[in-house]
Scaffold this motif. Structure first.
Motif, PDB file in Angstrom:
ATOM      1  N   ALA A   1       0.840  -1.206   0.000  1.00 17.77           N
ATOM      2  CA  ALA A   1       0.000   0.000   0.000  1.00 17.77           C
ATOM      3  C   ALA A   1       0.866   1.244   0.000  1.00 17.77           C
ATOM      4  O   ALA A   1       2.021   1.214   0.402  1.00 17.77           O
ATOM      5  N   ARG A   2       0.331   2.367  -0.431  1.00 19.57           N
ATOM      6  CA  ARG A   2       1.050   3.624  -0.326  1.00 19.57           C
ATOM      7  C   ARG A   2       1.083   4.061   1.131  1.00 19.57           C
ATOM      8  O   ARG A   2       0.238   3.677   1.934  1.00 19.57           O
ATOM      9  N   ILE A   3       2.049   4.865   1.467  1.00 14.01           N
ATOM     10  CA  ILE A   3       2.179   5.338   2.842  1.00 14.01           C
ATOM     11  C   ILE A   3       1.212   6.501   3.015  1.00 14.01           C
ATOM     12  O   ILE A   3       1.512   7.645   2.708  1.00 14.01           O
TER      13      ILE A   3
ATOM     14  N   ILE B   1       1.726  10.145   4.311  1.00  6.36           N
ATOM     15  CA  ILE B   1       2.705  10.998   3.655  1.00  6.36           C
ATOM     16  C   ILE B   1       2.157  11.591   2.376  1.00  6.36           C
ATOM     17  O   ILE B   1       2.346  12.761   2.082  1.00  6.36           O
ATOM     18  N   TYR B   2       1.452  10.799   1.570  1.00  5.55           N
ATOM     19  CA  TYR B   2       1.151  11.209   0.218  1.00  5.55           C
ATOM     20  C   TYR B   2      -0.293  11.639   0.023  1.00  5.55           C
ATOM     21  O   TYR B   2      -1.206  11.153   0.689  1.00  5.55           O
ATOM     22  N   ASP B   3      -0.469  12.551  -0.917  1.00  4.58           N
ATOM     23  CA  ASP B   3      -1.784  13.074  -1.242  1.00  4.58           C
ATOM     24  C   ASP B   3      -2.466  12.196  -2.278  1.00  4.58           C
ATOM     25  O   ASP B   3      -1.932  11.204  -2.743  1.00  4.58           O
TER      26      ASP B   3
ATOM     27  N   SER C   1      -6.334   7.705  -6.236  1.00  8.50           N
ATOM     28  CA  SER C   1      -5.103   7.204  -6.827  1.00  8.50           C
ATOM     29  C   SER C   1      -5.349   5.908  -7.585  1.00  8.50           C
ATOM     30  O   SER C   1      -6.369   5.250  -7.419  1.00  8.50           O
ATOM     31  N   CYS C   2      -4.378   5.571  -8.412  1.00  9.99           N
ATOM     32  CA  CYS C   2      -4.526   4.419  -9.303  1.00  9.99           C
ATOM     33  C   CYS C   2      -4.092   3.111  -8.672  1.00  9.99           C
ATOM     34  O   CYS C   2      -4.363   2.046  -9.236  1.00  9.99           O
TER      35      CYS C   2
ATOM     36  N   THR D   1       0.334   9.768  -9.236  1.00 10.52           N
ATOM     37  CA  THR D   1      -0.544   8.791  -8.584  1.00 10.52           C
ATOM     38  C   THR D   1      -1.870   8.592  -9.307  1.00 10.52           C
ATOM     39  O   THR D   1      -2.604   7.666  -8.999  1.00 10.52           O
ATOM     40  N   GLU D   2      -2.174   9.466 -10.268  1.00 11.56           N
ATOM     41  CA  GLU D   2      -3.436   9.370 -10.993  1.00 11.56           C
ATOM     42  C   GLU D   2      -3.233   9.187 -12.502  1.00 11.56           C
ATOM     43  O   GLU D   2      -4.130   9.424 -13.300  1.00 11.56           O
TER      44      GLU D   2
END
Length: 389
Positions: free
Chosen positions: A37-39, A42-44, A49-50, A378-379
């Motif tokens: 998974a993404r953190i 931290i990230y927007d 997101s994809c 991310t998109e």
């Protein structure tokens, strides 16, 4: 770019690849904890997101994380001094743009396809190789000068990797082995990234007149498109494609092929060399737009890395850098002696970028503002061909 002269003392340095492998294994354990998974803290853009399961990267030394080091012998210190604190297969003092992209997507750093020591390919693989070109080497009379791992070879490596990894995944029962390999469904959901073309222009500048080099650009673009089409036919659907940077601002050219006063822009870059890059970028953008129309199930993002790099160089002091057309490594003529403060320089060795510059560039690319269409990294899977203008 011209990498052969960099490979010295190879026989005493081969153990470095073991260190690289250990780093990759360590980062993989972190990856398993977060289960890919993404953190999220931290990230927007998490809600839209994809959720890419992997990255497959193709390119040259701007994104090579160890291919040439594995194939022809490891790099030596002081490469890697800032972040890895030892050579890591990267032509920089630390991380590259592709490394920051991997961080953004919550992945460990991409393993080079040719690096067999301790590698984990569940999150993707890197086929980029320093010195490589879009065109086959003999097309630009590059025999024995540039890397033979050209884009068509990288495609062949990917196709072999895909088939063999799927075969092994289906044949073995060990979960430890399976967890290191991509799953069948990952290939169509992965992000395919490209940063290549600079060496073709580099060769054109060195071996022929600029007008002659310009005539090769349509062939370069056609070769590039052919690779993208073959990846699409194999199931790839999301493409993140960098144009090429301002080659006329590379210290190697500014110093070794100094421009005449009327061929120098306001910051000291070689105008005609940058003009060659701009022509390449124009034709590349047109081709990417065509591909977006033709390959209707794909998402294409064309990324204007040229503008981002030129902005950094032209406003270096504003962003905390000094001597924008200078370099950290070898500035006194000793190629093994770095400056004391790499983070203050844009260029690491006269051709490649420092980690500090790569981080600044990555931050200004992954938000999507320099892209067409303007979607963040991310998109990227949501890009539509109608907005590729």
């Amino acid at each position: 770019m011209i990498w052969k002269e960099r490979f010295t003392n190879l026989s005493t340095k081969m153990t470095l690849t073991l260190s690289i492998g250990s780093l990759l294994v360590a980062t993989f354990s972190i990856y398993m904890v977060v289960k890919g998974a993404r953190i999220s803290n931290i990230y927007d853009h998490q809600s839209s997101s994809c959720q890419f399961p992997a990255i497959y990267n193709f390119g040259d030394s701007n994104s090579d994380t160890g291919a040439v080091s594995a194939a022809f012998g490891p790099l030596v210190a002081p490469h890697g001094m800032t972040y890895f604190h030892k050579p890591s297969g990267r032509y920089s003092d630390g991380r590259l743009i592709i490394d920051f992209f991997a961080e953004k997507l919550g992945f460990p750093y991409l393993s080079a396809y040719l690096d067999s020591i301790g590698t984990n390919f569940r999150h993707g693989a890197n086929f980029a190789a320093s010195g490589c070109t879009i065109q086959p080497a003999d097309a630009l009379t590059l025999n024995n000068t540039f890397d033979p791992l050209t884009l068509d070879v990288q495609l062949s490596q990917f196709e072999q990797f895909k088939q063999r990894s799927l075969d092994v995944y289906n044949e073995v029962t060990s979960s430890e082995i399976k967890d290191r390999l991509p799953r069948y469904e990952d290939y169509s959901r992965a992000l395919y990234t490209f940063d290549i073309g600079q060496n073709d222009l580099h060769a054109g500048i060195i071996y022929m007149k600029e007008d002659q080099a310009k005539t090769y650009i349509p062939t370069m673009i056609s070769e590039f498109a052919s690779v993208v089409e073959k990846l699409y036919q194999g199931g790839a659907r999301t493409f993140w494609i960098h144009n090429t940077g301002p080659i006329g601002c590379i210290p190697f050219f500014v110093k070794n092929y100094p421009p005449s006063p009327d061929n120098k822009d306001q910051i000291g870059c070689v105008k005609s060399y940058n003009g060659l890059a701009q022509e390449f970028n124009k034709q590349l953008k047109d081709k990417v737009s065509q591909l977006g129309t033709q390959l209707q199930e794909a998402s294409f993002v064309y990324v204007d890395i040229y503008s981002v790099k030129y902005s950094l160089i032209s406003e270096a002091n504003k962003h905390g850098f000094t001597d924008p057309l200078g370099q950290c490594l070898g500035q006194d003529g000793d190629d093994n002696k770095p400056c004391a403060n790499p983070s203050e320089y844009i260029s690491w060795d006269g051709i490649h970028y420092t980690e500090a510059a790569n981080k600044w560039i990555a931050n200004n690319l992954q938000n999507g503002y320099a892209s067409s269409p303007k979607v963040p990294l991310t998109e990227a899977c949501q890009a539509t061909s109608s907005s590729l203008q």
